[in-house]
Design an enzyme around this catalytic site. Structure first.
Site, PDB file in Angstrom:
ATOM      1  N   SER A 102       0.839  -1.207   0.000  1.00 22.81           N
ATOM      2  CA  SER A 102       0.000   0.000   0.000  1.00 22.81           C
ATOM      3  C   SER A 102       0.863   1.243   0.000  1.00 22.81           C
ATOM      4  O   SER A 102       1.999   1.227   0.458  1.00 22.81           O
ATOM      5  CB  SER A 102      -0.890   0.023   1.244  1.00 22.81           C
ATOM      6  OG  SER A 102      -1.639  -1.147   1.326  1.00 22.81           O
TER       7      SER A 102
HETATM    8  N1  SAH Z   1       0.930  -4.701   4.414  1.00 19.34           N
HETATM    9  C1  SAH Z   1       1.322  -5.409   3.239  1.00 19.34           C
HETATM   10  C2  SAH Z   1       0.223  -5.317   2.206  1.00 19.34           C
HETATM   11  C3  SAH Z   1       0.192  -6.493   1.293  1.00 19.34           C
HETATM   12  S1  SAH Z   1      -1.244  -6.588   0.276  1.00 19.34           S
HETATM   13  C4  SAH Z   1       2.654  -4.875   2.739  1.00 19.34           C
HETATM   14  O1  SAH Z   1       3.197  -3.955   3.385  1.00 19.34           O
HETATM   15  O2  SAH Z   1       3.194  -5.372   1.759  1.00 19.34           O
HETATM   16  C5  SAH Z   1      -2.319  -7.591   1.243  1.00 19.34           C
HETATM   17  C6  SAH Z   1      -1.861  -8.973   1.553  1.00 19.34           C
HETATM   18  O3  SAH Z   1      -2.945  -9.652   2.174  1.00 19.34           O
HETATM   19  C7  SAH Z   1      -1.456  -9.817   0.348  1.00 19.34           C
HETATM   20  O4  SAH Z   1      -0.148 -10.261   0.517  1.00 19.34           O
HETATM   21  C8  SAH Z   1      -2.454 -10.980   0.370  1.00 19.34           C
HETATM   22  O5  SAH Z   1      -1.895 -12.215  -0.047  1.00 19.34           O
HETATM   23  C9  SAH Z   1      -2.838 -11.018   1.835  1.00 19.34           C
HETATM   24  N2  SAH Z   1      -4.105 -11.704   2.113  1.00 19.34           N
HETATM   25  C10 SAH Z   1      -5.270 -11.667   1.429  1.00 19.34           C
HETATM   26  N3  SAH Z   1      -6.189 -12.457   2.037  1.00 19.34           N
HETATM   27  C11 SAH Z   1      -5.578 -12.979   3.135  1.00 19.34           C
HETATM   28  C12 SAH Z   1      -5.992 -13.879   4.157  1.00 19.34           C
HETATM   29  N4  SAH Z   1      -7.221 -14.417   4.202  1.00 19.34           N
HETATM   30  N5  SAH Z   1      -5.097 -14.199   5.121  1.00 19.34           N
HETATM   31  C13 SAH Z   1      -3.840 -13.703   5.107  1.00 19.34           C
HETATM   32  N6  SAH Z   1      -3.387 -12.862   4.171  1.00 19.34           N
HETATM   33  C14 SAH Z   1      -4.247 -12.495   3.188  1.00 19.34           C
END
Ligand code: SAH
Length: 259
Positions: A102
């Site tokens: 993000s």
């Molecule tokens: N805070 C992270 C944002 C990554 S995007 C950063 O700094 O990079 C959101 C993430 O949530 C993705 O990696 C995706 O795979 C994960 N995600 C989506 N659904 C999920 C779930 N049910 N449990 C765990 N992770 C999940």
């Protein structure tokens, strides 16, 4: 124990030491790995990071502990080398497998909302934190400076593994990475003083509400009426759960199961 914000720039190994001091956590058994010099970024990363922090401040983030964490964590270490030069722009970047890190202003907004939920003295001390969606691990590194303990759940194994490598310089003492379905939270370490999700579903999963401590706050993107997403804040008090919707946001979907 020093309450001063970390000085700049702080390589991750010193961030780790700072987090240990701030959280009074024991030293991990092995020495932190040496921090590689910034790579793939033709700019002084300390200076660009400072400018990023100035922009966040100008954008309304006023929690010093949150800003100090942004100043301390090298965001370019968490993206591919080819994208490192863009790491301090206020933009979302791809991290592989269709996921994105993000943009800093959105991460800062979520952390500021968490800080707002705490008393003035405790604003920079998030207690025990559950993060859903480790992704590249950048927000996890920020939370490691703000929380006493951070449990971060990621459903995609390759991202979980890569984040583990990138966070290797952080003390194992206060970050625990879990490969699992974050919709279920992480019961073994519950209750959590703060829960923050980086992926949005139709609603806040019941497990998160259950695992939120009384006095704790949850911040998560959640589907809004018109089909978009909004940031939802839930406070748990003795009387129950209090929910408020904030501004529209755009996060990747909260998926089920692991892969
Ligand atoms: N805070 C992270 C944002 C990554 S995007 C950063 O700094 O990079 C959101 C993430 O949530 C993705 O990696 C995706 O795979 C994960 N995600 C989506 N659904 C999920 C779930 N049910 N449990 C765990 N992770 C999940």
């Amino acid at each position: 124990m020093s309450q001063r914000p970390p000085r700049f720039p702080l390589p991750l190994d010193r961030v780790a030491a700072g987090a240990r001091a701030a959280n009074n956590a024991p030293r991990p058994p092995r020495a932190a790995a040496p921090t590689p010099a910034p790579q793939g970024i033709g700019l002084d990363s300390e200076a660009v990071r400072r400018r990023m922090v100035q922009r966040l401040r100008a954008g309304g983030v006023h929690h010093e502990a949150v800003l100090a964490a942004f100043a301390a964590v090298p965001r370019h270490h968490f993206v591919d080398t080819a994208l490192a030069a863009q790491a301090y722009e206020d933009t979302a970047l791809p991290i592989g497998l269709g996921q994105t890190i993000s943009k800093p202003s959105v991460v800062a907004r979520m952390l500021a909302l968490l800080a707002d939920g705490r008393s003035a003295q405790a604003a920079g001390h998030f207690g025990r934190v559950l993060e859903i969606g480790t992704g590249c691990g950048y927000q996890t590194a920020l939370l490691a400076l703000l929380g006493r303990q951070v449990i971060s759940v990621e459903r995609l194994r390759p991202l979980h593994d890569k984040a583990r490598e990138r966070l290797a310089a952080l003390p194992r003492a206060n970050v625990r990475l879990v490969h699992g379905d974050g919709r279920l939270g992480h019961p073994p370490n519950a209750p959590y003083d703060a829960i923050v999700a980086a992926a949005g579903g139709d609603d806040v999963p019941p497990a998160w509400l259950e695992q939120l401590a009384v006095g704790g706050r949850l911040v998560a993107p959640t589907r809004a009426g018109g089909g978009g997403q909004v940031l939802v804040v839930v406070d748990r008090t003795d009387a129950g759960w209090q929910r408020r919707c904030h501004e529209p946001v755009q996060f990747v979907p909260l998926e089920s199961g692991v892969a």
